[in-house]
Motif scaffolding. Sequence first.
Motif, PDB file in Angstrom:
ATOM      1  N   GLU A 353       0.482  -8.573  -1.033  1.00  0.00           N
ATOM      2  CA  GLU A 353      -0.911  -8.281  -1.402  1.00  0.00           C
ATOM      3  C   GLU A 353      -1.377  -6.950  -0.807  1.00  0.00           C
ATOM      4  O   GLU A 353      -2.204  -6.252  -1.372  1.00  0.00           O
ATOM      5  CB  GLU A 353      -1.861  -9.420  -0.976  1.00  0.00           C
ATOM      6  CG  GLU A 353      -1.854  -9.802   0.489  1.00  0.00           C
ATOM      7  CD  GLU A 353      -0.796 -10.852   0.806  1.00  0.00           C
ATOM      8  OE1 GLU A 353       0.180 -10.961   0.024  1.00  0.00           O
ATOM      9  OE2 GLU A 353      -0.939 -11.543   1.833  1.00  0.00           O
ATOM     10  N   GLN A 354      -0.779  -6.582   0.332  1.00  0.00           N
ATOM     11  CA  GLN A 354      -1.128  -5.282   0.925  1.00  0.00           C
ATOM     12  C   GLN A 354      -0.630  -4.153   0.025  1.00  0.00           C
ATOM     13  O   GLN A 354      -1.293  -3.147  -0.179  1.00  0.00           O
ATOM     14  CB  GLN A 354      -0.505  -5.146   2.308  1.00  0.00           C
ATOM     15  CG  GLN A 354      -1.223  -5.873   3.424  1.00  0.00           C
ATOM     16  CD  GLN A 354      -0.496  -5.705   4.752  1.00  0.00           C
ATOM     17  OE1 GLN A 354       0.663  -6.115   4.867  1.00  0.00           O
ATOM     18  NE2 GLN A 354      -1.133  -5.132   5.731  1.00  0.00           N
ATOM     19  N   VAL A 355       0.566  -4.338  -0.532  1.00  0.00           N
ATOM     20  CA  VAL A 355       1.122  -3.304  -1.413  1.00  0.00           C
ATOM     21  C   VAL A 355       0.213  -3.146  -2.632  1.00  0.00           C
ATOM     22  O   VAL A 355      -0.162  -2.035  -3.003  1.00  0.00           O
ATOM     23  CB  VAL A 355       2.553  -3.658  -1.854  1.00  0.00           C
ATOM     24  CG1 VAL A 355       3.059  -2.669  -2.887  1.00  0.00           C
ATOM     25  CG2 VAL A 355       3.489  -3.689  -0.655  1.00  0.00           C
ATOM     26  N   ASP A 356      -0.197  -4.284  -3.200  1.00  0.00           N
ATOM     27  CA  ASP A 356      -1.110  -4.215  -4.359  1.00  0.00           C
ATOM     28  C   ASP A 356      -2.404  -3.507  -3.975  1.00  0.00           C
ATOM     29  O   ASP A 356      -2.924  -2.670  -4.718  1.00  0.00           O
ATOM     30  CB  ASP A 356      -1.424  -5.621  -4.870  1.00  0.00           C
ATOM     31  CG  ASP A 356      -0.183  -6.302  -5.447  1.00  0.00           C
ATOM     32  OD1 ASP A 356      -0.112  -7.536  -5.429  1.00  0.00           O
ATOM     33  OD2 ASP A 356       0.744  -5.552  -5.854  1.00  0.00           O
ATOM     34  N   GLN A 357      -2.892  -3.809  -2.793  1.00  0.00           N
ATOM     35  CA  GLN A 357      -4.153  -3.210  -2.326  1.00  0.00           C
ATOM     36  C   GLN A 357      -3.996  -1.687  -2.198  1.00  0.00           C
ATOM     37  O   GLN A 357      -4.831  -0.922  -2.672  1.00  0.00           O
ATOM     38  CB  GLN A 357      -4.502  -3.811  -0.958  1.00  0.00           C
ATOM     39  CG  GLN A 357      -5.913  -3.546  -0.491  1.00  0.00           C
ATOM     40  CD  GLN A 357      -6.145  -4.135   0.913  1.00  0.00           C
ATOM     41  OE1 GLN A 357      -5.206  -4.400   1.668  1.00  0.00           O
ATOM     42  NE2 GLN A 357      -7.384  -4.371   1.256  1.00  0.00           N
TER      43      GLN A 357
END
Length: 677
Positions: A353-357
């Motif tokens: 989810e951090q990568v998506d963010q």
Amino acid sequence: MSEDTPVSVTMQKDGDVAVIIVNNPPVNALSWHVRQGLEDNFKAALADDGVKAIVLRCDGGTFIAGADISEFGKAPRGPDFNAVLNMIEAASKPVVAAIHGTALGGGLETALVCHYRVAVPSAKLGVPEVKLGLLPGAGGTQRLPRVVGVEAAATMTSLGDPVPAPKAKEMGLVDELAGEDSLAADAIAFARAKIADGPRPTRERAVFGDVGVIEQLKTKNAKRWRGFEAPYANLACVEAATRLPFEEGLAFERQEFMKLMMGSQSAAQRHIFFAERQAAKIDGLPKDIKLRDVKKVGIIGAGTMGGGIMMNFLQKGFPCTIVEMQQEALDRGLGVVRKNYDASAAKGRFKPEQVDQMMGLITPALELEALADCDLIIEAVYENMDVKKEIFGKLDKIAKPGAILASNTSYLDVNEIAASTGRPGDVLGMHFFSPANVMKLLEVVRGDKTADDVLATAMAIGKKIGKVAVVAGVCHGFIGNRMLAPRQIEAQKLLLEGATPAQVDKVHVDFGMPMGPFQMSDLAGVDIGWHRDPNRIESIRDALCAEGRWGQKKQAGFYDYDDKRNPSESARVAEIIEQFRAKAGVEKREISDQEIVERTLYPMVNEGALILSEGKAQRASDIDVVWIYGYGWPVYRGGPMFWAGLEGTDKIAAALEKHGFEVAPLLKEKAAAKSGF
Ligand code: T1G
């Protein structure tokens, strides 16, 4: 305590609990007056019958962050560190360390002689001495195995990484976690509860755990520790704790500590510790200069450098607009960024989810106009002055007033780029090193007209995105690449005279560099800076490029490569060198490794001396920082200019003269004085 002793330790009473407070900004280092204050206040608390337990805590942002490194090598003052710690450990009343911020090195060793340890969850505990080329010299290698066991002690001392308090509690290093805002009160309550139990001297606890981990650590870290002495000395001390009585173990630790302290590696690593922090300072600028506000970043160019540069900002939450000329190049660039992040996520560095963010912070664009709302714009396009001047000319009309306009150029004249705008005060260089999202060095190139606040903002932004930023002046190649040039030129000449790429590279790898000149050329691309005319063959490099030997990416450069990029010496390259040698009428001869050092490393020192004299670096230690963080110079040799002091500037100057170099005036001056830089 004499009148001129700073009061950095005080004592308060909370009923039957004495609270001894250290206050020695900025990091509560164990300077001599702190040791004096600890000795005086612990003696007073122990002599006071009304005191049944003692809490040791610190004011300011952190618990004790270690011995005062700036005292090393100076005449000793104040009480001996070990004597003070042994006194605390022998206390007849329970002593509790109350830890916040970091308890590092001598700070953790102080906490270890306390009988119990209470910490806030955000605290970190560690023994980073190995990063200074040292080992915990106040009993840490003997007490840690008695508290956390051999495995954890060996790991903590040989790698030097801190442990978060919650993990430290699991390991038994912390006895209780306190509230983030109630450390003092919680520690006092904990101490009061321990009055009945009484003291628990660490030295009386038994060592436990499997000594086999020591060999496993050596095997696992052999590459990383190549050339370093301290990791092995740390492990030897922990191993000694498993077989010697405490006092003998302490004596062994002392002996090993003094060996490291007196050695050049620790001097070099301590030099770099301070040099890195010094590099952040800009001489002549007020420390509190008002910085420009940078909220949104623009990147021009989505190639390897542009994408890598952008990743640094995304990771720190900066929204980024990235501009390319064609959609296909933009998509490719963003694809590489995503792939890199996914690879890091697979290694556990980021959550998906951090990568998506982070990817969500990107605004891709095909027009420079999209950068109109950016506060910092970094150009990372093809290394061509005309292209850059055209872009900066356009940016001048597009960028908002006050926006910082930076070029990632690695060689070109930043003043000329700035002159293509009507706002040269807003222009400077921000030279990242490939891979830009990994390498820590950032050369911040100060143009003649760069405004002070622009320079200070770029340096602060560099630190914010995790870089080690160094101010460089405008000259060809700034600091690092300018010093690389003479090394590469001489390396090529040495081939003509009889050395092989492998011999030259081996000298550099044995010296401690991650790779030698030819290995680096093959990795980066032999064709970088090549004129691209296969019919114009004026050097060995031209000949390689002409037949497509562009390096690892072509599985052929100065070396041949198999499909796993494993190198082997190339018969074809030997043939090309022989042809050039014959054409140049050069007689092949045996070349010693020492000559290779003198002709490839000494000229770097010479160029560094010129850089200093021309004011293109603020200080010699900045040059060292550039080479440690930009090129992998072995930190245990302290950087080229520090190393010159170890090697002997007189020896260097004499060798350079012998090989026909013109010795820089500053180097001559140092050589005459037999001094370092
Ligand atoms: N001694 C002297 N000065 C120190 C210092 C130290 N131990 N630690 C930091 N400073 C200075 C630093 O130079 C800078 O100065 C300022 O404090 C702020 O530092 C016997 C032998 C604690 C995590 O290795 O890791 O104990 O530039 O910019 O980013 O076994 O400082 O402002 O003039 O780094 O908030 C072992 C080293 C020592 C810890 C804080 N301890 N320090 O980071 O601030 S050897 C260490 C750090 C030892 C015993 C052995 C970090 C920090 P200036 P900073 P920060």
